[in-house]
Design a protein around this motif. Sequence first.
Motif, short mmCIF file in Angstrom:
data_model
loop_
_atom_site.label_atom_id
_atom_site.label_comp_id
_atom_site.label_asym_id
_atom_site.label_seq_id
_atom_site.Cartn_x
_atom_site.Cartn_y
_atom_site.Cartn_z
N VAL A 69 3.96 -14.43 -2.62
CA VAL A 69 3.58 -13.23 -1.88
C VAL A 69 4.73 -12.23 -1.96
O VAL A 69 5.89 -12.60 -1.77
CB VAL A 69 3.29 -13.54 -0.39
CG1 VAL A 69 2.87 -12.28 0.35
CG2 VAL A 69 2.25 -14.63 -0.24
N SER A 70 4.40 -10.97 -2.23
CA SER A 70 5.38 -9.91 -2.10
C SER A 70 4.78 -8.82 -1.23
O SER A 70 3.57 -8.58 -1.28
CB SER A 70 5.79 -9.35 -3.47
OG SER A 70 4.68 -8.82 -4.16
N GLY A 71 5.63 -8.21 -0.41
CA GLY A 71 5.12 -7.21 0.52
C GLY A 71 6.08 -6.06 0.72
O GLY A 71 7.30 -6.19 0.55
N LEU A 72 5.51 -4.91 1.09
CA LEU A 72 6.26 -3.69 1.38
C LEU A 72 5.64 -3.03 2.58
O LEU A 72 4.42 -2.85 2.64
CB LEU A 72 6.19 -2.76 0.16
CG LEU A 72 6.75 -1.35 0.31
CD1 LEU A 72 8.27 -1.39 0.51
CD2 LEU A 72 6.39 -0.51 -0.90
N LYS A 73 6.47 -2.68 3.57
CA LYS A 73 5.97 -2.04 4.79
C LYS A 73 6.79 -0.78 5.05
O LYS A 73 8.01 -0.82 5.05
CB LYS A 73 6.07 -2.98 5.98
CG LYS A 73 5.51 -2.41 7.27
CD LYS A 73 5.49 -3.45 8.36
CE LYS A 73 4.97 -2.90 9.66
NZ LYS A 73 3.57 -2.59 9.66
N ASP A 74 6.08 0.33 5.28
CA ASP A 74 6.73 1.59 5.66
C ASP A 74 6.94 1.54 7.17
O ASP A 74 5.98 1.40 7.94
CB ASP A 74 5.83 2.77 5.29
CG ASP A 74 6.42 4.11 5.68
OD1 ASP A 74 7.66 4.21 5.76
OD2 ASP A 74 5.64 5.05 5.89
N VAL A 75 8.20 1.62 7.61
CA VAL A 75 8.49 1.57 9.05
C VAL A 75 8.85 2.94 9.60
O VAL A 75 9.25 3.07 10.75
CB VAL A 75 9.60 0.53 9.37
CG1 VAL A 75 9.08 -0.87 9.08
CG2 VAL A 75 10.87 0.78 8.62
N GLY A 76 8.69 3.98 8.77
CA GLY A 76 8.90 5.35 9.23
C GLY A 76 10.32 5.83 9.09
O GLY A 76 11.25 5.06 8.86
N ASN A 77 10.48 7.14 9.24
CA ASN A 77 11.80 7.79 9.18
C ASN A 77 12.57 7.46 7.90
O ASN A 77 13.78 7.26 7.94
CB ASN A 77 12.64 7.43 10.41
CG ASN A 77 11.99 7.90 11.70
OD1 ASN A 77 11.44 9.00 11.76
ND2 ASN A 77 12.04 7.05 12.72
N GLY A 78 11.86 7.38 6.77
CA GLY A 78 12.52 7.11 5.50
C GLY A 78 13.07 5.70 5.39
O GLY A 78 14.10 5.50 4.75
N LYS A 79 12.37 4.73 5.96
CA LYS A 79 12.81 3.33 5.88
C LYS A 79 11.62 2.43 5.56
O LYS A 79 10.50 2.67 6.00
CB LYS A 79 13.47 2.88 7.18
CG LYS A 79 14.78 3.59 7.43
CD LYS A 79 15.44 3.09 8.68
CE LYS A 79 16.75 3.85 8.89
NZ LYS A 79 17.35 3.53 10.15
#
Length: 169
Positions: A69-79
Amino acid sequence: RRGVLKHMKKIIVTVMSFLFVVCFWNAQVLTSNAEETMVPGYHEYVTTKDEVIDTWYGIARGTYLESGVSGLKDVGNGKVNVSGTTTARSVCDKVKAGVYLDESSNGGSSFGTIGVYHYEKPNASSCHGSEANIKVTSGWWYMVRGVHSVTEGSTTETTNTQTRALQAS
Protein backbone atom coordinates in the motif's frame (compact mmCIF):
# COMPACT_ATOMS: atom_id res chain seq x y z
CA ARG A 1 45.62 -28.47 -47.62
CA ARG A 2 47.40 -28.12 -44.25
CA GLY A 3 46.70 -24.34 -44.30
CA VAL A 4 42.96 -24.97 -44.85
CA LEU A 5 42.81 -27.40 -41.91
CA LYS A 6 44.65 -24.95 -39.67
CA HIS A 7 42.25 -22.16 -40.71
CA MET A 8 39.21 -24.40 -40.09
CA LYS A 9 40.57 -25.30 -36.64
CA LYS A 10 40.87 -21.59 -35.74
CA ILE A 11 37.29 -20.97 -36.90
CA ILE A 12 35.97 -23.92 -34.88
CA VAL A 13 37.85 -22.82 -31.74
CA THR A 14 36.54 -19.25 -32.16
CA VAL A 15 32.93 -20.42 -32.65
CA MET A 16 33.15 -22.81 -29.69
CA SER A 17 34.60 -20.05 -27.47
CA PHE A 18 31.81 -17.71 -28.54
CA LEU A 19 29.15 -20.33 -27.80
CA PHE A 20 30.70 -21.02 -24.39
CA VAL A 21 30.57 -17.31 -23.50
CA VAL A 22 26.94 -17.01 -24.68
CA CYS A 23 25.89 -20.10 -22.69
CA PHE A 24 27.72 -18.85 -19.58
CA TRP A 25 26.10 -15.41 -19.89
CA ASN A 26 22.61 -16.93 -20.33
CA ALA A 27 23.14 -19.08 -17.23
CA GLN A 28 24.04 -15.92 -15.26
CA VAL A 29 20.87 -14.17 -16.50
CA LEU A 30 18.70 -17.15 -15.52
CA THR A 31 20.33 -17.30 -12.08
CA SER A 32 19.82 -13.56 -11.52
CA ASN A 33 16.17 -13.71 -12.57
CA ALA A 34 15.50 -16.63 -10.24
CA GLU A 35 16.47 -14.61 -7.18
CA GLU A 36 13.95 -11.75 -7.53
CA THR A 37 10.38 -12.27 -8.68
CA MET A 38 7.61 -9.84 -9.56
CA VAL A 39 4.43 -11.34 -8.11
CA PRO A 40 1.14 -11.20 -10.07
CA GLY A 41 -1.65 -9.22 -8.46
CA TYR A 42 -4.18 -6.43 -8.88
CA HIS A 43 -4.55 -2.82 -7.71
CA GLU A 44 -7.40 -1.02 -5.95
CA TYR A 45 -7.32 2.77 -6.04
CA VAL A 46 -8.97 5.16 -3.60
CA THR A 47 -9.24 8.83 -4.54
CA THR A 48 -10.90 11.47 -2.37
CA LYS A 49 -10.62 15.26 -2.25
CA ASP A 50 -7.59 15.13 0.06
CA GLU A 51 -6.22 11.58 -0.15
CA VAL A 52 -5.05 9.04 -2.76
CA ILE A 53 -4.20 5.40 -2.04
CA ASP A 54 -3.04 2.47 -4.18
CA THR A 55 -3.41 -1.00 -2.63
CA TRP A 56 -1.89 -4.00 -4.44
CA TYR A 57 -3.03 -7.54 -3.59
CA GLY A 58 -1.03 -10.62 -4.60
CA ILE A 59 -3.07 -13.35 -6.29
CA ALA A 60 -0.50 -16.17 -6.35
CA ARG A 61 -0.93 -18.78 -3.64
CA GLY A 62 2.15 -19.99 -1.78
CA THR A 63 4.16 -16.80 -2.33
CA TYR A 64 5.59 -14.67 0.44
CA LEU A 65 4.37 -11.22 -0.66
CA GLU A 66 0.72 -10.59 0.19
CA SER A 67 0.07 -6.86 -0.30
CA GLY A 68 1.56 -3.41 -0.69
CA VAL A 69 0.00 0.00 0.00
CA SER A 70 1.19 3.51 -0.77
CA GLY A 71 -0.68 6.62 0.25
CA LEU A 72 -0.61 10.41 0.05
CA LYS A 73 -2.72 12.79 2.13
CA ASP A 74 -3.01 16.56 1.74
CA VAL A 75 -3.09 18.03 5.26
CA GLY A 76 -3.37 21.65 4.10
CA ASN A 77 -1.19 24.74 4.24
CA GLY A 78 1.29 23.31 1.72
CA LYS A 79 1.91 20.07 3.62
CA VAL A 80 1.36 16.38 2.83
CA ASN A 81 1.74 13.03 4.59
CA VAL A 82 3.10 9.94 2.81
CA SER A 83 3.00 6.29 3.83
CA GLY A 84 3.91 2.81 2.65
CA THR A 85 3.09 -0.65 3.96
CA THR A 86 4.24 -4.10 2.84
CA THR A 87 2.61 -7.28 4.15
CA ALA A 88 3.93 -10.85 3.87
CA ARG A 89 1.85 -14.03 4.16
CA SER A 90 4.00 -15.13 7.13
CA VAL A 91 7.04 -14.03 9.12
CA CYS A 92 9.95 -13.57 6.67
CA ASP A 93 13.64 -12.67 6.91
CA LYS A 94 13.09 -9.09 5.63
CA VAL A 95 10.07 -6.96 4.78
CA LYS A 96 10.66 -3.59 3.07
CA ALA A 97 8.64 -0.60 1.91
CA GLY A 98 10.06 2.26 -0.13
CA VAL A 99 8.09 5.46 -0.73
CA TYR A 100 8.91 8.00 -3.45
CA LEU A 101 7.18 11.41 -3.35
CA ASP A 102 6.90 12.94 -6.81
CA GLU A 103 5.79 16.48 -7.77
CA SER A 104 4.59 18.20 -10.92
CA SER A 105 4.43 21.93 -11.55
CA ASN A 106 2.71 21.49 -14.93
CA GLY A 107 -0.62 19.96 -13.92
CA GLY A 108 0.62 16.37 -13.83
CA SER A 109 2.12 16.09 -17.32
CA SER A 110 5.50 15.12 -15.88
CA PHE A 111 6.77 14.35 -12.39
CA GLY A 112 10.10 14.51 -10.60
CA THR A 113 11.04 12.81 -7.33
CA ILE A 114 11.47 15.18 -4.36
CA GLY A 115 11.53 12.71 -1.45
CA VAL A 116 12.61 9.10 -0.87
CA TYR A 117 11.79 7.17 2.32
CA HIS A 118 12.85 3.59 3.06
CA TYR A 119 11.52 1.32 5.80
CA GLU A 120 12.67 -2.20 6.69
CA LYS A 121 11.82 -4.79 9.34
CA PRO A 122 13.76 -8.03 9.90
CA ASN A 123 11.96 -11.22 10.95
CA ALA A 124 8.51 -9.73 10.45
CA SER A 125 5.30 -10.22 8.51
CA SER A 126 4.76 -6.51 7.79
CA CYS A 127 6.55 -3.20 7.54
CA HIS A 128 4.96 0.25 7.72
CA GLY A 129 6.47 3.70 7.51
CA SER A 130 5.16 7.23 7.16
CA GLU A 131 6.34 10.81 7.07
CA ALA A 132 4.11 13.67 8.24
CA ASN A 133 3.91 17.36 7.39
CA ILE A 134 6.24 17.34 4.39
CA LYS A 135 6.44 20.88 3.03
CA VAL A 136 5.26 21.13 -0.60
CA THR A 137 4.11 23.88 -2.98
CA SER A 138 0.38 24.71 -2.85
CA GLY A 139 -1.31 24.26 -6.21
CA TRP A 140 1.26 21.77 -7.53
CA TRP A 141 0.42 18.10 -8.12
CA TYR A 142 1.86 15.22 -6.07
CA MET A 143 1.80 11.43 -6.17
CA VAL A 144 3.49 8.60 -4.33
CA ARG A 145 5.17 5.51 -5.78
CA GLY A 146 5.76 2.52 -3.53
CA VAL A 147 8.27 -0.32 -3.88
CA HIS A 148 7.43 -3.36 -1.76
CA SER A 149 9.59 -6.44 -1.17
CA VAL A 150 9.69 -9.53 1.00
CA THR A 151 12.80 -11.69 1.35
CA GLU A 152 12.81 -15.24 2.67
CA GLY A 153 16.09 -17.12 2.32
CA SER A 154 17.44 -16.45 -1.18
CA THR A 155 14.00 -15.54 -2.59
CA THR A 156 12.90 -11.91 -2.92
CA GLU A 157 9.44 -11.05 -4.20
CA THR A 158 8.61 -7.48 -5.24
CA THR A 159 5.80 -5.29 -6.50
CA ASN A 160 5.15 -1.61 -7.13
CA THR A 161 2.30 0.75 -6.29
CA GLN A 162 1.54 4.25 -7.55
CA THR A 163 -1.20 6.58 -6.38
CA ARG A 164 -3.17 8.93 -8.59
CA ALA A 165 -2.08 12.59 -8.58
CA LEU A 166 -3.36 14.98 -5.90
CA GLN A 167 -3.23 18.79 -5.93
CA ALA A 168 -1.76 20.26 -2.74
CA SER A 169 -3.80 22.94 -1.00
